[in-house]
Design a protein around this motif. Structure first.
Motif, PDB file in Angstrom:
ATOM      1  N   UNK A  41      39.715  29.818  45.774  1.00 39.05           N
ATOM      2  CA  UNK A  41      38.722  29.507  44.740  1.00 39.05           C
ATOM      3  C   UNK A  41      37.659  30.585  44.684  1.00 39.05           C
ATOM      4  N   UNK A  42      37.245  31.091  45.854  1.00 41.16           N
ATOM      5  CA  UNK A  42      36.250  32.166  45.881  1.00 41.16           C
ATOM      6  C   UNK A  42      36.804  33.425  45.228  1.00 41.16           C
ATOM      7  N   UNK A  43      38.098  33.702  45.477  1.00 41.66           N
ATOM      8  CA  UNK A  43      38.729  34.869  44.870  1.00 41.66           C
ATOM      9  C   UNK A  43      38.776  34.731  43.352  1.00 41.66           C
ATOM     10  N   UNK A  44      39.074  33.508  42.879  1.00 44.62           N
ATOM     11  CA  UNK A  44      39.120  33.271  41.439  1.00 44.62           C
ATOM     12  C   UNK A  44      37.740  33.474  40.817  1.00 44.62           C
ATOM     13  N   UNK A  45      36.689  32.976  41.497  1.00 49.14           N
ATOM     14  CA  UNK A  45      35.333  33.161  40.994  1.00 49.14           C
ATOM     15  C   UNK A  45      34.957  34.636  40.972  1.00 49.14           C
ATOM     16  N   UNK A  46      35.361  35.369  42.006  1.00 47.54           N
ATOM     17  CA  UNK A  46      35.082  36.804  42.058  1.00 47.54           C
ATOM     18  C   UNK A  46      35.771  37.527  40.911  1.00 47.54           C
ATOM     19  N   UNK A  47      37.028  37.176  40.646  1.00 46.96           N
ATOM     20  CA  UNK A  47      37.759  37.807  39.548  1.00 46.96           C
ATOM     21  C   UNK A  47      37.091  37.533  38.212  1.00 46.96           C
ATOM     22  N   UNK A  48      36.568  36.327  38.052  1.00 44.03           N
ATOM     23  CA  UNK A  48      35.885  35.974  36.812  1.00 44.03           C
ATOM     24  C   UNK A  48      34.648  36.838  36.608  1.00 44.03           C
ATOM     25  N   UNK A  49      33.880  37.040  37.684  1.00 40.12           N
ATOM     26  CA  UNK A  49      32.689  37.880  37.588  1.00 40.12           C
ATOM     27  C   UNK A  49      33.072  39.339  37.373  1.00 40.12           C
ATOM     28  N   UNK A  50      34.104  39.787  38.054  1.00 44.89           N
ATOM     29  CA  UNK A  50      34.536  41.177  37.903  1.00 44.89           C
ATOM     30  C   UNK A  50      35.001  41.463  36.478  1.00 44.89           C
ATOM     31  N   UNK A  51      35.504  40.432  35.789  1.00 45.65           N
ATOM     32  CA  UNK A  51      35.918  40.613  34.404  1.00 45.65           C
ATOM     33  C   UNK A  51      34.735  40.947  33.500  1.00 45.65           C
ATOM     34  N   UNK A  52      33.519  40.666  33.978  1.00 51.39           N
ATOM     35  CA  UNK A  52      32.315  40.978  33.197  1.00 51.39           C
ATOM     36  C   UNK A  52      31.919  42.446  33.294  1.00 51.39           C
ATOM     37  N   UNK A  53      32.588  43.174  34.188  1.00 50.88           N
ATOM     38  CA  UNK A  53      32.296  44.601  34.345  1.00 50.88           C
ATOM     39  C   UNK A  53      33.428  45.364  33.673  1.00 50.88           C
ATOM     40  N   UNK A  54      33.210  45.932  32.500  1.00 53.22           N
ATOM     41  CA  UNK A  54      34.309  46.526  31.727  1.00 53.22           C
ATOM     42  C   UNK A  54      34.919  47.723  32.448  1.00 53.22           C
ATOM     43  N   UNK A  55      36.225  47.925  32.216  1.00 47.04           N
ATOM     44  CA  UNK A  55      36.899  49.038  32.869  1.00 47.04           C
ATOM     45  C   UNK A  55      37.886  49.758  31.957  1.00 47.04           C
ATOM     46  N   UNK A  56      38.481  49.049  31.013  1.00 50.79           N
ATOM     47  CA  UNK A  56      39.483  49.688  30.159  1.00 50.79           C
ATOM     48  C   UNK A  56      38.818  50.686  29.215  1.00 50.79           C
TER      49      UNK A  56
END
Length: 264
Positions: free
Chosen positions: A54-69
């Motif tokens: 669950x912590x990993x899923x929350x981290x991924x959600x936040x990381x999606x807010x930092x654009x990379x493409x």
């Protein structure tokens, strides 16, 4: 401070921050893994694994807010160019096009709020999930004036999200620029030096070349020369800030995961 006429030449739109919000949409994270969705078991080992997932899923959600493409960070999507560091469901951060100092960052809301009093505040947690709550449905568009009963964030997460991201972004700026001292300033109204009528916070590094302001609390943050942002340097600087912000988010997720396991 820059003169309003000077800013108008660079920001011809009625609300440039709404244009940036519309151009740089939040990209929702992938759905959590089945393990993250499973209910906690009685067995402590399984419960610990579920909490880690669950912590990993929350981290991924936040990381999606930092654009990379490339498409998500393309500065030419708007004019003048925007160098985006954060593109979260309700919050954006990008370099100021007329920085006071190197690393001058703006933090703003996706929805059009003129003053900080119009932010919808409240408790809760950043969800960042698919659906209406992640801000994908029209929040990038300029809504214009906000009335008492319209355009409300029922969860009250807009103001809280600003409060969540602002410390992380301040630390990011300080780390990347290598300057531990900085101003965080937010102006409301033209008499208070607000030029763009869309609520935003300035994070402004104070390098050693600038005078110290102790015992001079009356000194306004904005007094000083402002220069146009150099495009090549801005692109490299924004990239370094995105990388540093990812490190901060991952570290935060690890800390929360350890605290969660300690409660088992």
């Amino acid at each position: 401070m820059a003169e309003p006429k000077e800013l108008a030449l660079r920001y011809p739109q009625s609300c440039p921050f709404c244009s940036i919000a519309a151009a740089y949409r939040y990209a929702a994270a992938a759905s959590p893994s089945p393990a993250a969705k499973q209910p906690q078991r009685q067995d402590e080992t399984r419960a610990g694994q579920d909490m880690t997932a669950a912590a990993a899923a929350a981290s991924n959600s936040l990381l999606a807010s930092i654009p990379s493409s490339p498409s998500a960070i393309d500065p030419a999507k708007v004019s003048p160019a925007a160098y985006v560091v954060l593109s979260a469901p309700r919050v954006l951060a990008f370099l100021d096009i007329m920085p006071m100092t190197r690393g001058h960052l703006l933090v703003t809301t996706r929805r059009h709020r003129r003053k900080v009093e119009e932010l919808v505040g409240g408790g809760g947690s950043i969800k960042g999930e698919d659906g209406d709550e992640n801000g994908e449905e029209g929040e990038g568009e300029c809504k214009g004036e906000v009335g008492d009963d319209e355009d409300e964030d029922e969860e009250g997460e807009e103001g809280r999200d600003i409060g969540f991201w602002l410390p992380l972004l301040a630390k990011t700026v300080a780390t990347v620029i290598g300057v531990p001292d900085y101003n965080i300033v937010q102006n409301n109204g033209i008499r208070a030096a607000q030029v763009v009528p869309h609520v935003h916070f300035h994070i402004i590094p104070r390098p050693a070349s600038l005078p110290a302001l102790q015992n001079k609390s009356w000194t306004m943050f904005g007094r000083g020369a402002r220069e146009d942002l150099d495009d090549d340097e801005a692109a490299a600087l924004a990239a370094r800030m995105r990388d540093a912000l990812r490190v901060e988010v991952e570290a935060l997720a690890r800390r929360k995961g350890r605290r969660g396991r300690g409660r088992l």
